[in-house]
Enzyme design. Structure first.
Site, PDB file in Angstrom:
ATOM      1  N   ASN A  88      -2.830  17.599 -21.214  1.00  8.50           N
ATOM      2  CA  ASN A  88      -3.265  16.611 -22.211  1.00  8.50           C
ATOM      3  C   ASN A  88      -3.365  17.210 -23.604  1.00  8.50           C
ATOM      4  OD1 ASN A  88      -3.527  14.518 -20.317  1.00  8.50           O
ATOM      5  ND2 ASN A  88      -5.473  15.372 -19.639  1.00  8.50           N
ATOM      6  N   HIS A 137       5.859   7.884 -28.030  1.00 10.86           N
ATOM      7  CA  HIS A 137       4.755   8.630 -27.427  1.00 10.86           C
ATOM      8  C   HIS A 137       4.719  10.074 -27.970  1.00 10.86           C
ATOM      9  CE1 HIS A 137       1.909   9.967 -24.426  1.00 10.86           C
ATOM     10  NE2 HIS A 137       2.755  10.909 -24.026  1.00 10.86           N
ATOM     11  N   GLU A 188      -5.965  16.245 -11.194  1.00  3.92           N
ATOM     12  CA  GLU A 188      -6.579  16.469 -12.504  1.00  3.92           C
ATOM     13  C   GLU A 188      -8.094  16.607 -12.451  1.00  3.92           C
ATOM     14  OE1 GLU A 188      -4.594  14.420 -15.713  1.00  3.92           O
ATOM     15  OE2 GLU A 188      -6.412  14.479 -16.893  1.00  3.92           O
ATOM     16  N   LYS A 238       1.911  11.028 -11.638  1.00  9.12           N
ATOM     17  CA  LYS A 238       1.034  10.065 -12.321  1.00  9.12           C
ATOM     18  C   LYS A 238       1.821   8.800 -12.583  1.00  9.12           C
ATOM     19  CE  LYS A 238      -2.312  12.678 -15.033  1.00  9.12           C
ATOM     20  NZ  LYS A 238      -2.784  12.910 -16.400  1.00  9.12           N
ATOM     21  N   ARG A 282      -5.207  20.720 -14.564  1.00  7.54           N
ATOM     22  CA  ARG A 282      -4.159  19.793 -14.979  1.00  7.54           C
ATOM     23  C   ARG A 282      -4.443  19.161 -16.347  1.00  7.54           C
ATOM     24  NH1 ARG A 282      -0.630  15.480 -11.361  1.00  7.54           N
ATOM     25  NH2 ARG A 282       0.507  14.624 -13.124  1.00  7.54           N
ATOM     26  N   ARG A 340       0.821  -1.233   0.000  1.00  9.14           N
ATOM     27  CA  ARG A 340       0.000   0.000   0.000  1.00  9.14           C
ATOM     28  C   ARG A 340       0.843   1.265   0.000  1.00  9.14           C
ATOM     29  NH1 ARG A 340      -2.974  -3.366   3.295  1.00  9.14           N
ATOM     30  NH2 ARG A 340      -4.759  -4.183   2.165  1.00  9.14           N
ATOM     31  N   HIS A 374      -2.951  15.055 -26.541  1.00 11.32           N
ATOM     32  CA  HIS A 374      -2.909  13.667 -26.078  1.00 11.32           C
ATOM     33  C   HIS A 374      -4.169  12.865 -26.377  1.00 11.32           C
ATOM     34  CE1 HIS A 374       0.772  14.887 -24.257  1.00 11.32           C
ATOM     35  NE2 HIS A 374       0.950  13.721 -23.675  1.00 11.32           N
ATOM     36  N   LYS A 430       5.029  22.721 -15.239  1.00  9.49           N
ATOM     37  CA  LYS A 430       4.263  21.551 -14.806  1.00  9.49           C
ATOM     38  C   LYS A 430       4.059  21.594 -13.291  1.00  9.49           C
ATOM     39  CE  LYS A 430       3.436  16.691 -15.214  1.00  9.49           C
ATOM     40  NZ  LYS A 430       3.667  15.435 -15.898  1.00  9.49           N
ATOM     41  N   GLU A 488       6.940  17.005 -25.936  1.00 19.62           N
ATOM     42  CA  GLU A 488       6.237  17.343 -24.693  1.00 19.62           C
ATOM     43  C   GLU A 488       6.616  18.749 -24.221  1.00 19.62           C
ATOM     44  OE1 GLU A 488       3.783  15.703 -23.518  1.00 19.62           O
ATOM     45  OE2 GLU A 488       4.086  13.535 -23.659  1.00 19.62           O
ATOM     46  N   HIS A 514      -3.048   9.604 -27.913  1.00 17.91           N
ATOM     47  CA  HIS A 514      -3.227   8.298 -27.252  1.00 17.91           C
ATOM     48  C   HIS A 514      -4.030   7.344 -28.144  1.00 17.91           C
ATOM     49  CE1 HIS A 514      -2.503   9.678 -22.821  1.00 17.91           C
ATOM     50  NE2 HIS A 514      -1.400   9.307 -23.424  1.00 17.91           N
TER      51      HIS A 514
HETATM   52  N1  LIG Z   1       3.386   9.897 -15.882  1.00 19.16           N
HETATM   53  C1  LIG Z   1       3.227  10.920 -16.689  1.00 19.16           C
HETATM   54  O1  LIG Z   1       2.824  12.015 -16.277  1.00 19.16           O
HETATM   55  C2  LIG Z   1       3.576  10.762 -18.138  1.00 19.16           C
HETATM   56  C3  LIG Z   1       3.664  11.903 -18.960  1.00 19.16           C
HETATM   57  C4  LIG Z   1       4.061  11.732 -20.284  1.00 19.16           C
HETATM   58  C5  LIG Z   1       4.358  10.464 -20.758  1.00 19.16           C
HETATM   59  N2  LIG Z   1       4.268   9.386 -19.942  1.00 19.16           N
HETATM   60  C6  LIG Z   1       4.602   8.046 -20.409  1.00 19.16           C
HETATM   61  O2  LIG Z   1       5.996   8.005 -20.710  1.00 19.16           O
HETATM   62  C7  LIG Z   1       6.227   6.927 -21.620  1.00 19.16           C
HETATM   63  C8  LIG Z   1       7.220   7.347 -22.680  1.00 19.16           C
HETATM   64  O3  LIG Z   1       8.431   7.683 -22.054  1.00 19.16           O
HETATM   65  P1  LIG Z   1       9.818   7.719 -22.854  1.00 19.16           P
HETATM   66  O4  LIG Z   1       9.633   8.416 -24.137  1.00 19.16           O
HETATM   67  O5  LIG Z   1      10.829   8.195 -21.905  1.00 19.16           O
HETATM   68  O6  LIG Z   1      10.002   6.191 -23.272  1.00 19.16           O
HETATM   69  P2  LIG Z   1      10.915   5.015 -22.723  1.00 19.16           P
HETATM   70  O7  LIG Z   1      10.924   4.989 -21.259  1.00 19.16           O
HETATM   71  O8  LIG Z   1      10.473   3.801 -23.439  1.00 19.16           O
HETATM   72  O9  LIG Z   1      12.368   5.420 -23.238  1.00 19.16           O
HETATM   73  C9  LIG Z   1      12.617   5.444 -24.625  1.00 19.16           C
HETATM   74  C10 LIG Z   1      13.866   4.614 -24.973  1.00 19.16           C
HETATM   75  O10 LIG Z   1      15.020   5.312 -24.570  1.00 19.16           O
HETATM   76  C11 LIG Z   1      15.916   4.417 -23.906  1.00 19.16           C
HETATM   77  N3  LIG Z   1      16.683   5.268 -22.991  1.00 19.16           N
HETATM   78  C12 LIG Z   1      16.240   5.855 -21.862  1.00 19.16           C
HETATM   79  N4  LIG Z   1      17.189   6.682 -21.383  1.00 19.16           N
HETATM   80  C13 LIG Z   1      18.246   6.592 -22.203  1.00 19.16           C
HETATM   81  C14 LIG Z   1      19.520   7.224 -22.243  1.00 19.16           C
HETATM   82  N5  LIG Z   1      19.884   8.155 -21.368  1.00 19.16           N
HETATM   83  N6  LIG Z   1      20.383   6.870 -23.238  1.00 19.16           N
HETATM   84  C15 LIG Z   1      19.993   5.952 -24.173  1.00 19.16           C
HETATM   85  N7  LIG Z   1      18.805   5.352 -24.214  1.00 19.16           N
HETATM   86  C16 LIG Z   1      17.937   5.676 -23.233  1.00 19.16           C
HETATM   87  C17 LIG Z   1      15.039   3.392 -23.274  1.00 19.16           C
HETATM   88  O11 LIG Z   1      15.727   2.178 -23.087  1.00 19.16           O
HETATM   89  C18 LIG Z   1      13.920   3.250 -24.303  1.00 19.16           C
HETATM   90  O12 LIG Z   1      14.268   2.295 -25.266  1.00 19.16           O
HETATM   91  C19 LIG Z   1       4.877   6.563 -22.195  1.00 19.16           C
HETATM   92  O13 LIG Z   1       4.481   5.319 -21.686  1.00 19.16           O
HETATM   93  C20 LIG Z   1       3.938   7.655 -21.696  1.00 19.16           C
HETATM   94  O14 LIG Z   1       2.625   7.217 -21.494  1.00 19.16           O
HETATM   95  C21 LIG Z   1       3.887   9.513 -18.647  1.00 19.16           C
END
Ligand SMILES: NC(=O)c1ccc[n+]([C@@H]2O[C@H](COP(=O)([O-])OP(=O)(O)OC[C@H]3O[C@@H](n4cnc5c(N)ncnc54)[C@H](O)[C@@H]3O)[C@@H](O)[C@H]2O)c1
Length: 360
Positions: free
Chosen positions: A244, A264, A236, A143, A240, A121, A247, A226, A185, A251
């Protein structure tokens, strides 16, 4: 140089530390408030590049930890890997004073955060974002989430970390597509709430990975915006939703094409183009401002994917922001000024995207 800002949430306020030495600063913080067992969660690529360095920092700070490595990519944001994390933490006898450390991009951050918020939890949680997307957006604001085949991020929690430590030098090893995905983003934040930030991005001659972008400024400005939104509306219920922008359609495109086809941020670029075109029709976004915004989005490469045939409507209606059969979209009336609009028929977003591409 290292700089720090705060996400002000009363007792749950936490720092975002950006720049060289950020990870060492995390170790200093943990030494001042030692956790029980820690789980360092990462993916295969980030683990091979930076896992050893972070483990040494933790060892030097005397933090007993296990390493959990998941595969790269969106498929790790699933019940299967959530279960794997929880089971490994249970086998390691992690207790309520345990700590989850997310080392990676948004995928690792969302998955590890979900595990931290649900295991026993709730155990302690810090973020070490390693992608530009995670630094400008996903590591901040609390999130967490995983995907199910019916839609992206449909299962998740709100759970703030104790700190976000962004060592920007690690961005040097990102693939070009991941660089631009994160930049998408940042542009989202600029277009929807910060005109000055937009001008700064627009005036940067080359904002590619080899270009002349002041990346610390990008990360800090995006995080300040942010943090300001999250401070006012953590869960949200209103403001907030501005985050989006792009998005709703983004999405739906990601889910309809199958997770992993597009990054993404690439899907969000497409979503923002649709939202901008609809903003001209519905919110009076001046044509000149539309062109200016599109010109910046067009500088971010997106692979060409066929969008025929997929059932975007179903995915659009399933969007988390949908209520009473209507989809709530974020549009802008000018660069930096957003508006919320209910869409009776979410398919207008896809139509608007197609018109933005066709230039009609
Ligand atoms: N929680 C939130 O508020 C929020 C907001 C926006 C997006 N997201 C989520 O984030 C995700 C996308 O994140 P992302 O684009 O970081 O993708 P990811 O985490 O898949 O990273 C992209 C790629 O980069 C590689 N990588 C990471 N750091 C590296 C580095 N320093 N050097 C070399 N390679 C590296 C990873 O291995 C991966 O293959 C989605 O699932 C999306 O829904 C969440």
């Amino acid at each position: 140089m290292r700089r720090s800002i705060s996400v002000d949430l009363g007792e749950r306020s936490y720092p975002i530390v950006v720049g060289e030495g950020a990870w060492e600063e995390m170790a200093g913080y943990l030494a001042s408030r030692p956790p029980g067992k820690a789980a360092l969660v990462t993916d295969e690529r980030v683990g091979s590049l930076y896992g050893g360095r972070v483990r040494k920092i933790l060892d030097d700070a005397g933090i007993d930890h296990l390493l959990i490595t998941v595969p790269r990519g969106e498929k790790s944001k699933s019940f299967r890997y959530l279960e794997l994390l929880c089971r490994e933490m249970a086998v390691a006898d992690m207790a309520r004073d345990g700590l989850v450390i997310a080392l990676g991009g948004g995928v690792v951050g969302d998955l590890a955060g979900m595990a931290a918020s649900t295991f026993l939890r709730g155990v302690r949680f810090v973020q070490l974002p390693t992608t530009l997307l995670a630094m400008v957006d996903s590591s901040v604001g609390g999130k967490t989430g995983i995907n199910i085949p019916e839609g992206k991020n449909l299962v998740g929690t709100f759970y703030q970390p104790e700190g976000v430590y962004a060592q920007t030098a690690v961005l040097g090893t990102l693939e070009e597509r991941d660089w631009y995905s994160g930049l998408a983003e940042a542009v989202k934040i600029a277009l929807s709430m910060d005109a000055e930030f937009f001008s700064f991005l627009e005036s940067t001659a080359d904002f590619g990975p080899e270009g002349d972008l002041d990346i610390s400024r990008v990360v800090l400005t995006a995080c300040e915006n942010k943090a300001n939104v999250v401070r006012q509306d953590e869960r949200e219920s209103g403001l907030r939703r501005v985050l989006n922008f792009g998005h709703t359609l983004g999405h739906a495109i990601e889910a309809a094409l199958g997770y992993g086809t597009l990054r993404h941020g690439e899907a969000v670029i497409m979503g923002m183009k649709g939202a901008l075109r609809l903003s001209m029709d519905r919110c009076g976004l001046p044509k000149e401002r539309y062109r200016q915004a599109m010109a910046v989005l067009d500088r971010i490469p997106v692979p060409s994917v066929g969008l025929g045939g997929e059932d975007f409507g179903t995915f659009l209606r399933r969007d988390k922001k949908a209520a009473g059969g209507k989809v709530q979209a974020v549009l802008i009336r000018d660069i930096g000024y957003h508006e919320f609009t209910d869409l009776e028929n979410p398919a207008v977003l896809m139509d608007a995207y197609e018109r933005s591409i066709a230039g009609t």
